[in-house]
Design an enzyme around this catalytic site. Structure first.
Site, short mmCIF file in Angstrom:
data_model
loop_
_atom_site.label_atom_id
_atom_site.label_comp_id
_atom_site.label_asym_id
_atom_site.label_seq_id
_atom_site.Cartn_x
_atom_site.Cartn_y
_atom_site.Cartn_z
N ASP A 74 -7.05 31.18 28.71
CA ASP A 74 -6.71 30.45 29.93
C ASP A 74 -7.97 29.99 30.68
O ASP A 74 -9.08 30.40 30.35
CB ASP A 74 -5.81 31.31 30.83
CG ASP A 74 -6.27 32.76 30.92
OD1 ASP A 74 -7.44 33.06 30.59
OD2 ASP A 74 -5.46 33.62 31.32
N ASN A 109 0.73 42.51 37.34
CA ASN A 109 2.14 42.09 37.48
C ASN A 109 2.80 41.90 36.12
O ASN A 109 3.91 41.37 36.03
CB ASN A 109 2.23 40.79 38.30
CG ASN A 109 1.51 39.62 37.62
OD1 ASN A 109 0.90 39.79 36.56
ND2 ASN A 109 1.58 38.46 38.22
N HIS A 137 1.53 40.01 33.66
CA HIS A 137 1.25 38.73 32.99
C HIS A 137 0.40 38.91 31.75
O HIS A 137 -0.32 39.89 31.60
CB HIS A 137 0.68 37.68 33.96
CG HIS A 137 -0.74 37.88 34.36
ND1 HIS A 137 -1.27 37.35 35.51
CD2 HIS A 137 -1.77 38.56 33.78
CE1 HIS A 137 -2.55 37.67 35.60
NE2 HIS A 137 -2.87 38.40 34.56
N GLU A 186 2.82 34.05 34.12
CA GLU A 186 3.25 34.91 35.22
C GLU A 186 4.72 35.30 35.05
O GLU A 186 5.47 34.61 34.35
CB GLU A 186 3.06 34.16 36.55
CG GLU A 186 1.63 33.71 36.83
CD GLU A 186 0.69 34.84 37.26
OE1 GLU A 186 0.85 36.00 36.81
OE2 GLU A 186 -0.24 34.55 38.04
P1 PGA Z 1 -8.25 42.50 34.27
O1 PGA Z 1 -7.23 41.30 34.05
O2 PGA Z 1 -8.81 42.82 32.92
O3 PGA Z 1 -9.31 41.95 35.17
O4 PGA Z 1 -7.48 43.63 34.84
C1 PGA Z 1 -6.27 41.43 33.06
C2 PGA Z 1 -5.36 40.24 33.14
O5 PGA Z 1 -5.12 39.72 34.24
O6 PGA Z 1 -4.85 39.83 32.09
#
Ligand code: PGA
Length: 248
Positions: free
Chosen positions: A64, A133, A135, A140
């Protein structure tokens, strides 16, 4: 697979990457950003420098990218990857594939990414993280998944967790991002999810043990026959079945 520390989990994923490259030097890899994969990238760089692990023919596709900023903006995922991996190993720049946050024609940009993926035969190994969350990439939680690469509106929680890239100011985090879709990821031959730290314990338990639902996008990964989880003890602490390996 459950590991004691995040460094152990990172080493195991790095080992998987190294084995996959040995088996297929032109491996097609999907790569995540964020806090979680940093120990993995450190370990891959170490293996490149001290063990000669070569990425020369590997293709990378990042999951992404924020919309509205370019790859030369230090807050972009492209700049993150340059800092932590791309500038430190022998990847061929022509084989680094990235979504362009400044693309004006959204559909054309998403189609280009999917077409580039198809051209190289699709993903061999998708390495993903899990958001607080649930995702995966920037897919999302919602009533339904968007299967292919698309533009998303970022959740408030996602913008807060990405604030460190933007001077700790969530209001500076772009409102939108480009992301691979769940189907783009599920089409990979193999998927490896990394989850570390107690902040991921609750969502990891939901993703692995509750119902499979687009409300927790990571739960959909369980539909994949070659889905494995690399988690440390802290991230596993809320799992009902403490033996993570029986779940995967
Ligand atoms: P993080 O992000 O490794 O910074 O916790 C993970 C994600 O949002 O996929």
């Amino acid at each position: 697979m459950a590991f004691v520390t995040e460094a152990d989990a990172a080493k195991a994923v790095a080992e998987k990457v190294a084995r996959s490259i040995h088996a297929k030097p032109d491996l097609v890899l999907a790569l995540p950003t964020g806090r979680t994969p940093l120990p993995l990238y450190r370990e891959l760089v170490r293996r490149h420098l001290s063990e000669g692990l070569s990425f020369k023919r590997v293709h990378t596709f990042n999951l992404d990218e924020f919309r509205g900023i370019g790859g030369d903006d230090p807050a972009s995922f492209r700049a993150y990857m340059d800092r932590h991996l791309f500038s430190k190993v022998d990847l061929d720049p022509a084989r680094i594939h990235f979504l362009d946050g400044l693309a004006e024609n959204v559909k054309q940009e998403c189609d280009r990414y999917e077409a580039e993926l198809r051209q190289v035969g699709g993903l061999d190994l998708a390495i993903v993280g899990i958001g607080g969350n649930g995702h995966v990439a920037f897919n999302e939680p919602g009533p339904a998944v968007v299967p292919w690469t698309h533009l998303v509106k970022l959740d408030r929680q996602t913008r807060i967790s990405n604030a460190p890239l933007f001077g700790d100011d969530p209001s500076r985090v772009p409102l939108e991002a480009f992301t691979m879709g769940l189907e783009t990821i599920l089409r990979a031959a193999e998927i490896a999810l990394i989850a570390t730290g107690s902040s991921k314990a609750e969502i990891l338990a939901q993703a692995l043990e509750a119902e499979i639902t687009p409300k927790i996008p990571a739960s959909l990964l369980r539909k994949h026959p070659r889905f494995s989880v690399y988690a440390d003890e802290a991230a596993c602490s809320k799992l009902e079945s403490r033996a993570l390996s029986v779940l995967i």
